[in-house]
Design an enzyme around this catalytic site. Structure first.
Site, mmCIF file in Angstrom:
data_model
loop_
_atom_site.group_PDB
_atom_site.id
_atom_site.type_symbol
_atom_site.label_atom_id
_atom_site.label_comp_id
_atom_site.label_asym_id
_atom_site.label_seq_id
_atom_site.Cartn_x
_atom_site.Cartn_y
_atom_site.Cartn_z
ATOM 1 N N PRO A 2 -8.787 5.089 -5.130
ATOM 2 C CA PRO A 2 -8.350 3.722 -4.536
ATOM 3 C C PRO A 2 -7.010 3.544 -4.285
ATOM 4 O O PRO A 2 -6.241 3.806 -5.404
ATOM 5 C CB PRO A 2 -8.898 2.636 -5.414
ATOM 6 N N GLU A 3 -6.609 3.517 -3.066
ATOM 7 C CA GLU A 3 -4.976 3.042 -2.884
ATOM 8 C C GLU A 3 -5.205 1.508 -2.127
ATOM 9 O O GLU A 3 -5.930 0.903 -2.140
ATOM 10 C CB GLU A 3 -4.177 4.050 -1.767
#
Length: 270
Positions: A2-3
DNA sequence: CGTATTCCCTGCACGC
DNA sequence: TGCGTGCAGGGAATAC
């Protein structure tokens, strides 16, 4: 992994199911993730209503009355809203049971994520030193230029510094630098104002595009309703070391920069 | 202060 | 098929 777009996708997916609902119970299946889970999560949060789901950098804040649950997905975390009787899978570490009987379930195989507590009116220490949001007006080429003067670190490292701008991780740093035509190893302090304007524009364009597309699907990222993201196939450099540059056809170079795998085109990026 | 390094953890792609 | 090995990564902590 997850960014920022994945975290924002998670926030948007969660909000309609969670906002306005009361947390009836909290189940911890282990005492810690990256850090110990503080007692407020089990002692204070139950019985409170979640008024809003917000995001700051890659942190999610479930804002209740006396404080907020502060979550980070690390690199393998996911949050899903599920029917209350959904069987457990490996690495389902935390359940927040909602008043409608469903559960907000936090799964994180690698446990780089965290679940902490931020008292109302306070700012958690982890959030205090963060730079501007990349999609805000405070983040722009002029700010990058000013902050970078005198910096000898590679521009890619500089761009991934959460005190400079939040939410630009390895994937999007590589993509933004390619888009702006800047070589990732170039010293941050040696780049002109004009090129930083291009870079800031590229960061904003790529992040907002990725958010519209539902985040990047790599490894085990899934959004709260279980749908995968669709951005991966559009990555131009990340994960493509040795393959031909989509712009000029030359092989992309790969090397480690600041302990992070980095890919760039030696011809298109200077 | 800036920079470089280490560490946390598991799943997966490798090579034998 | 089954093992061991190395790598991936956000970002805090630590050491210069």
């Amino acid at each position: 992994m997850p960014e920022l777009p994945e975290v924002e996708t998670t926030r948007a997916g969660l909000a309609p199911h969670v906002e306005g609902r009361r947390v009836d119970a909290v189940t911890l299946r282990r005492p810690d993730l990256r850090w110990p889970i503080p007692p407020q999560i089990t002692r204070e949060l139950p019985g409170q209503r979640i008024h809003a789901v917000r995001r700051r950098a890659k942190y999610l804040l479930l804002e209740a009355t006396t404080g907020a649950a502060l979550l980070h997905l690390g690199m393998s975390g996911s949050l899903r809203v599920l029917p209350g009787d959904t069987p457990l899978r490996a690495h389902d570490h935390v359940d927040l049971r909602l008043e409608d009987g469903r559960v907000l379930r936090f799964n994180d195989p690698r446990r780089f994520g965290c679940l902490l507590w931020q008292p109302a009116g306070d700012v958690h220490p982890l959030l205090r030193a963060l730079g501007p949001e990349p999609l805000s007006d405070a983040f722009n080429g002029d700010a990058l230029f000013a902050l970078s003067r005198g910096r000898k670190a590679p521009v890619k490292t500089f761009l991934m510094d959460q005190a400079v701008v939040v939410g630009v991780g390895n994937i999007y740093a590589a993509e933004a630098l390619f888009s702006a035509g800047i070589a990732p190893l170039r010293a941050a302090g040696s780049i002109s104002r004009e090129r930083y304007r291009r870079l800031a524009g590229a960061v904003k364009a790529i992040l907002s595009h990725a958010i519209r597309r539902g985040g990047t699907t790599l490894r085990d990222f899934i959004s709260p309703d279980g749908a995968p993201g669709y951005f991966e196939q559009e990555l131009l450099v990340y994960g493509r070391g040795g393959e031909p540059c989509r712009r000029c056809g030359r092989p992309l170079r790969q090397a480690s920069i600041g302990q992070r795998a980095s890919v760039w085109c030696p011809r298109c990026q200077r």
